[in-house]
Design an enzyme around this catalytic site. Structure first.
Site, mmCIF file in Angstrom:
data_model
loop_
_atom_site.group_PDB
_atom_site.id
_atom_site.type_symbol
_atom_site.label_atom_id
_atom_site.label_comp_id
_atom_site.label_asym_id
_atom_site.label_seq_id
_atom_site.Cartn_x
_atom_site.Cartn_y
_atom_site.Cartn_z
ATOM 1 N N GLN A 51 -7.429 46.866 11.681
ATOM 2 C CA GLN A 51 -8.439 45.859 11.378
ATOM 3 C C GLN A 51 -9.741 46.531 10.970
ATOM 4 O O GLN A 51 -10.381 46.148 9.986
ATOM 5 C CB GLN A 51 -8.679 44.989 12.619
ATOM 6 C CG GLN A 51 -9.398 43.711 12.323
ATOM 7 C CD GLN A 51 -8.675 42.908 11.277
ATOM 8 O OE1 GLN A 51 -9.169 42.740 10.171
ATOM 9 N NE2 GLN A 51 -7.473 42.432 11.578
ATOM 10 N N HIS B 45 -10.677 47.758 7.341
ATOM 11 C CA HIS B 45 -10.961 46.820 6.251
ATOM 12 C C HIS B 45 -12.402 46.907 5.793
ATOM 13 O O HIS B 45 -12.715 46.810 4.613
ATOM 14 C CB HIS B 45 -10.714 45.370 6.699
ATOM 15 C CG HIS B 45 -9.320 44.903 6.457
ATOM 16 N ND1 HIS B 45 -8.788 44.835 5.197
ATOM 17 C CD2 HIS B 45 -8.347 44.475 7.295
ATOM 18 C CE1 HIS B 45 -7.538 44.382 5.275
ATOM 19 N NE2 HIS B 45 -7.248 44.169 6.543
ATOM 20 N N GLU C 139 -8.883 35.346 14.626
ATOM 21 C CA GLU C 139 -8.067 35.242 13.412
ATOM 22 C C GLU C 139 -6.657 35.793 13.688
ATOM 23 O O GLU C 139 -5.661 35.134 13.434
ATOM 24 C CB GLU C 139 -8.756 36.041 12.303
ATOM 25 C CG GLU C 139 -8.041 36.002 10.971
ATOM 26 C CD GLU C 139 -8.624 36.998 9.972
ATOM 27 O OE1 GLU C 139 -9.401 37.890 10.380
ATOM 28 O OE2 GLU C 139 -8.285 36.896 8.784
ATOM 29 N N HIS C 140 -6.599 37.041 14.192
ATOM 30 C CA HIS C 140 -5.332 37.659 14.563
ATOM 31 C C HIS C 140 -5.335 37.914 16.058
ATOM 32 O O HIS C 140 -6.245 38.580 16.561
ATOM 33 C CB HIS C 140 -5.152 39.021 13.878
ATOM 34 C CG HIS C 140 -5.275 38.984 12.387
ATOM 35 N ND1 HIS C 140 -6.454 39.292 11.738
ATOM 36 C CD2 HIS C 140 -4.385 38.688 11.416
ATOM 37 C CE1 HIS C 140 -6.268 39.198 10.427
ATOM 38 N NE2 HIS C 140 -5.032 38.826 10.196
ATOM 39 N N ASP D 27 0.541 40.952 7.918
ATOM 40 C CA ASP D 27 -0.324 41.031 6.737
ATOM 41 C C ASP D 27 0.500 41.087 5.457
ATOM 42 O O ASP D 27 0.067 40.616 4.408
ATOM 43 C CB ASP D 27 -1.205 42.284 6.795
ATOM 44 C CG ASP D 27 -2.343 42.140 7.788
ATOM 45 O OD1 ASP D 27 -2.622 41.006 8.203
ATOM 46 O OD2 ASP D 27 -2.946 43.177 8.142
ATOM 47 N N HIS E 273 -15.470 -9.237 1.779
ATOM 48 C CA HIS E 273 -14.253 -8.720 2.409
ATOM 49 C C HIS E 273 -13.484 -9.868 3.068
ATOM 50 O O HIS E 273 -12.263 -9.993 2.922
ATOM 51 C CB HIS E 273 -14.601 -7.684 3.480
ATOM 52 C CG HIS E 273 -14.970 -6.325 2.949
ATOM 53 N ND1 HIS E 273 -16.119 -6.105 2.237
ATOM 54 C CD2 HIS E 273 -14.333 -5.124 3.026
ATOM 55 C CE1 HIS E 273 -16.172 -4.810 1.906
ATOM 56 N NE2 HIS E 273 -15.099 -4.197 2.378
#
Lengths: 441, 441
Positions: A268, A271, A336-337, A370, A429
């Protein structure tokens, strides 16, 4: 020099505030970017292709004096197929395997959403129709962050959903095309590839130009200009989430090889310097072993500098009381993960309510997900997994309600609607319902 | 004076541009509102309850010198039940019937989304888990636009989804509570009602205060301040779509009582001067009869002035070649409400790809759907039905991917992932996969 990674203990008095400070991330709004993007969007809206051509020649430094028409940016299906055929065998096969697996998973998603109708006793039919979007744009970054896996993950769900036109845009700085990205487009079901990028590509997709038909939704990652442009065209077209920095949270019971966990944290951290990698574990001795692994393994990493900065600035090793507490903290982080690297991981997974993707057991490294497990790698970041989902087939479908009231149904429903409409002061209506009554009032 | 409604014919040379001009709507960004909202959000974030209390006392003109603590704004469950018990019988029964029908429809939606798992030959398990959001905020406008039907339509899907905490905020200008709105909250599953509104209520729900726990998503309509506040907190929490003016598109084959169609157009136009009501019909003589009905019926309408302005500024009667063309135009308009008022409406409905809700057959007036058919009345406006859906149970659920790779699976998937990761220059990703190989590389 050892990595200066933050160490926390859930029993410390200021743990909650220390954790909150660690997680806090606010994307800085950059006025210069906003101003530039606003001008580019307006220009492309007004001048169409001419503006896209100028910006692309300039920003992407298209060689030989630049392109003279938009046609120069179109990549033919033949060129895509040639890119695929030209890859080394192992790479082509890996790409194909990944694409096949991603397609299988997303076909399961599609099966889940079929719409429904039901008929009531009086003949009234109610239901929900599910339809694919007509056309979507897939933004793929160019240059160093050109990821063929992103092409697969964004385009295949659209293709499985049944989207008719899938237009991929990818900038080619200095005119250089990434063959693996083109190959991925060839196998992902992309119908057209245009080598443009930036805010000008987003504008062309949203508003349409002489040579590009406006799409209904734009997805895919991009730099700050692309993100700002997507935010601004939202409403004209749909967009996916604007992603924050990527995150991994590893919940480990101390039974996994510490080298494995260390490398997962690296995967991670490599990145981006803003990426976040956190370990939760009840075993202090094990945490020390992971830290030793981090320091042992770092020097061999080509991206060591990025990893070090990410772990120092945003990473953490957190000692927790027990695995139950780890799960509770994981829910508050809504990562996220989320790797649950433990014996019998399902017992802990059952306690997790919020995560983009859960990787269960020590063999489920995030990196497998991934690329090639099948589920999407576009996942909600920055705690948004509390209310949002992985990119999926459902992002390329939408629902319409079906209401077919029988004459008998109009008699009973009409009275109910009229009562409530008068209560809200909406007389037209009420009258519209009452006109359908047999004993019209 | 007859209504000056636009008349178009699809065979006229400038039809496309005339239709586009009619549909064009751009919400004006108001700098003063943006500035005020930014300040209110920051103030509530910093000062919590004290700020909410001050803004509420001031903006809602809370009587007797204003409230002295947030507790004054909480409405007890007893008060909600008393409001329900205090309604006239017919109104209470109508509200209950509507709520029951909305619940039944949304339970069907919930059944459709169960998640899935599948196991591969090597023991790898992949899947998708569906979970409700923990907590949501429902914004309900106060004053003249206080609609109990909106309470049902926003809160029931959340309740059906299984959301644990459903906090409704509703401003009470001058301290006056709308009993029908409180009654609707009582039967919709709302867990807490707080009589606050405006940007300060949105801020309190998004950031939390001493007495209000931050929610995960905020839904429901509001004025320009509320819409601006929702846009700004998006990302911190989820939000629903920001709705544009309401629209109805009636596709009629000329077989429906023209008074019915005229009243259906009114029922949209009475909402708001910006509301849009359009008729598509292949029969010129029938269009003339609808126009005569419009003029005949208008004087009796309490909201005649609003209806007249809406129809004059944004309405249209459109002569088309045939019903097939009407369907094609309807797809390009992608209306919020689409009535197919025709014999055998299903044949035309099958051609519709884009609409928020389809009302089929002459008995299916939009007003029935607005109140009590069961499907949601919160629908995508301004052509966003091309890419978005009615509010539904799915807006209060989210998905997490499940990835449980077996040891055997890690051997095959690891090689694929490593190949692709090296191709993307992400070596830690590759190594993380390779460490799990039995013949660890």
């Amino acid at each position: 020099m050892p990595i200066q990674i933050t160490k926390l203990d859930s029993s410390q008095a200021d743990f909650q505030s220390a954790l909150s400070a660690l997680l806090a991330f606010e994307a800085s709004a950059d006025d210069a970017i906003e101003t530039a993007v606003t001008a580019i969007l307006a220009d492309v809206k007004a001048r169409g292709d001419a503006a896209v051509l100028e910006y692309t020649n300039r920003f992407d430094r298209i060689p030989y004096g630049g392109a003279t028409s938009m046609a120069a940016f179109d990549v033919s299906q033949e060129e895509l197929q040639a890119a695929l055929a030209g890859l080394p065998d192992a790479q082509r096969q890996a790409l194909q395997t990944a694409a096949d697996r991603v397609r299988v998973f997303h076909q399961r998603q599609k099966q889940e959403l079929n719409g429904f109708t039901y008929t009531e006793a009086d003949g009234t039919v109610l239901g929900q129709k599910v339809t694919p979007l007509d056309s979507v744009g897939i933004y793929v970054p160019g240059g160093k962050a050109a990821y063929p896996s992103s092409v697969l993950m964004n385009a295949i769900p659209a293709h499985v959903a049944g989207v008719g036109e899938i237009i991929m845009v990818v900038p080619t700085p200095d005119g250089v095309k990434n063959q693996m990205v083109l190959a991925a487009a060839a196998i992902a079901g992309v119908t057209r590839v245009i080598t443009i990028g930036g805010a000008q590509a987003v504008a062309a997709l949203a508003y349409g130009t002489e040579t590009i038909t406006a799409v209904d939704k734009i997805v895919g990652p991009g730099n700050a200009y692309v993100a700002a442009a997507k935010r601004r065209v939202f409403g004209v077209v749909g967009i996916d989430m604007i992603a924050g920095p990527s995150e991994i949270l590893v919940v480990c019971d101390g039974t996994t090889d510490p080298d494995w966990v260390a490398m997962d944290l690296f995967s991670q951290a490599e990145h981006d310097e803003l990426a976040q990698a956190i370990l939760l574990c009840p075993d202090a001795a094990y945490i020390a072993r992971v830290e030793a692994s981090l320091n042992k393994l770092l020097p061999a990493m080509p991206r060591a500098a990025t990893i070090r900065t990410s772990l120092t600035d945003r990473g953490a090793l957190v000692k927790v009381r027990d695995m139950d507490e780890a799960c509770a903290i994981a829910n508050s982080i809504a990562a996220e993960h989320l790797e649950i690297s433990a014996e019998n991981p399902q017992q802990w997974a059952d306690k997790i309510r919020h995560a983009g993707a859960m990787f269960l057991g020590r063999f489920s490294s995030e990196s497998l997900g991934d690329y090639c497990c099948g589920p999407n790698h576009v996942l909600p970041t920055s705690r948004t997994a509390r209310f949002s989902s992985p990119l999926g087939v459902y992002d390329f479908q939408k629902r319409s309600s079906i209401i077919h009231v029988s004459e008998a149904g109009a008699q009973t429903l009409g009275k109910v609607a009229a009562e409530l409409a008068y209560g809200e002061g909406l007389q037209a209506h009420a009258r519209s319902a009452e006109l359908r009554l047999k004993s019209a009032i």
